[in-house]
Design a protein around this motif. Sequence first.
Motif, PDB file in Angstrom:
ATOM      1  N   GLN A 180     -22.148  44.726 -26.188  1.00 52.36           N
ATOM      2  CA  GLN A 180     -22.011  44.756 -27.596  1.00 52.36           C
ATOM      3  C   GLN A 180     -21.826  45.943 -28.169  1.00 52.36           C
ATOM      4  O   GLN A 180     -21.246  46.345 -28.949  1.00 52.36           O
ATOM      5  CB  GLN A 180     -23.249  43.132 -28.300  1.00 52.36           C
ATOM      6  N   ALA A 215     -16.922  41.264 -40.742  1.00 49.63           N
ATOM      7  CA  ALA A 215     -17.527  39.908 -40.678  1.00 49.63           C
ATOM      8  C   ALA A 215     -17.261  38.857 -39.629  1.00 49.63           C
ATOM      9  O   ALA A 215     -17.897  39.251 -38.578  1.00 49.63           O
ATOM     10  CB  ALA A 215     -17.286  38.746 -41.724  1.00 49.63           C
ATOM     11  N   GLN A 216     -15.752  39.562 -38.943  1.00 53.35           N
ATOM     12  CA  GLN A 216     -15.262  39.109 -37.736  1.00 53.35           C
ATOM     13  C   GLN A 216     -15.874  39.616 -37.024  1.00 53.35           C
ATOM     14  O   GLN A 216     -15.571  39.838 -36.174  1.00 53.35           O
ATOM     15  CB  GLN A 216     -13.375  39.365 -37.662  1.00 53.35           C
ATOM     16  N   HIS A 230     -19.097  41.013 -36.172  1.00 52.87           N
ATOM     17  CA  HIS A 230     -19.982  41.025 -35.398  1.00 52.87           C
ATOM     18  C   HIS A 230     -19.707  39.608 -35.141  1.00 52.87           C
ATOM     19  O   HIS A 230     -20.477  39.669 -33.991  1.00 52.87           O
ATOM     20  CB  HIS A 230     -21.026  40.951 -37.300  1.00 52.87           C
ATOM     21  N   GLN A 231     -19.330  38.553 -35.790  1.00 52.06           N
ATOM     22  CA  GLN A 231     -19.051  37.369 -34.968  1.00 52.06           C
ATOM     23  C   GLN A 231     -18.328  37.477 -33.389  1.00 52.06           C
ATOM     24  O   GLN A 231     -18.724  37.574 -32.874  1.00 52.06           O
ATOM     25  CB  GLN A 231     -18.085  36.453 -36.297  1.00 52.06           C
ATOM     26  N   LEU A 232     -17.242  38.403 -33.459  1.00 50.61           N
ATOM     27  CA  LEU A 232     -16.657  38.212 -32.267  1.00 50.61           C
ATOM     28  C   LEU A 232     -16.954  39.115 -31.429  1.00 50.61           C
ATOM     29  O   LEU A 232     -16.866  38.861 -30.084  1.00 50.61           O
ATOM     30  CB  LEU A 232     -14.670  39.468 -32.915  1.00 50.61           C
ATOM     31  N   PHE A 292     -20.534  39.694 -30.783  1.00 48.07           N
ATOM     32  CA  PHE A 292     -21.359  39.142 -30.723  1.00 48.07           C
ATOM     33  C   PHE A 292     -21.530  37.750 -29.546  1.00 48.07           C
ATOM     34  O   PHE A 292     -21.878  37.484 -28.050  1.00 48.07           O
ATOM     35  CB  PHE A 292     -22.624  37.779 -31.660  1.00 48.07           C
ATOM     36  N   THR A 293     -19.910  37.030 -29.696  1.00 48.49           N
ATOM     37  CA  THR A 293     -19.903  36.179 -28.874  1.00 48.49           C
ATOM     38  C   THR A 293     -19.011  36.610 -27.938  1.00 48.49           C
ATOM     39  O   THR A 293     -19.439  36.210 -26.629  1.00 48.49           O
ATOM     40  CB  THR A 293     -18.691  35.140 -29.650  1.00 48.49           C
TER      41      THR A 293
END
Length: 307
Positions: free
Chosen positions: A125, A92-93, A95-97, A99-100
Amino acid sequence: MDFDAVTNELYSLPPGDFTATRNERVKAARAAGDRELAERIRGLRRPTLAAWASNLLVRQQPEEAERLLQLGQALRQAHQDLDGEQLKELSAQQHQLTFTLARQAGQLTAEAGHRISDDVRQEVQETLHAVLADPEAAGQWAKGRLTKPLSAPAGFPTPSGQPAPAAASRRAARPAGEVADLDSARARRRAQQERLERARQQVAKAEQELRDCEEELAAAGEEQSRAEQEQEQAEQRVTDLTRQLQEAQNDKQRARQAARKARDRTRRLDRDVREASRQAEDAAAHARKLAEHPGTKREAQNQKGQG
């Protein structure tokens, strides 16, 4: 001039400025007599937009870059340990990181005057995913000197190279038909991934050929510019020499005319001198004759006696 300093400078520039600046540094190294350094700099390749954007992240967001590298280490360790809970949390971290950071890369390039497309941002990405999965890719990215985007692998390998036990148990629990469908789907995904990888390699090759052509074009342009400058200088020298030749011819003509006038005056003066000399001789001769005449002598004696 230091190779690492030049390399850092070049890979912080927008790709459009890379070739011209690199060629300037090559000329400077050659002018300094360091041909080995010049060849090393010449061997540097211009980055793609996605590679440049990825490099910007490393250079301008060092804390976020370190966070991604640490996350990659944790993810790879979780895969090796087959820690499902840890993998779920870290994924989860991930995908979030990624993308950011890809979005931040777009902001950084925009601030540098070059907006990137969604496709390029997707390549950034995927590069970040490759950094998480592959320690070698992480090391390359951390230097901030990528020339092309990195390919994200299909997944992290387990220590044995086989599916994780949890996945294997779920596979065994499914009906045979579903397992076959899953195998077929996986095979299609692998085939698609292979096609995608080949396509990326072809794109990378085409981009490399394009960069090589652009570099050759830039070098040819510089050579043409030098030749045109030398031609212009030669033409200016011809113009200057032509003007000097004309001035010399004019000076020669004036000198010739002055010499002719001087000769004419000399001849006239020479005639005048001869004429004056002749007249002086005639006058002297006439005076002598008068002095020798008898009447002239008696008159002279009378004048003497009266005195």
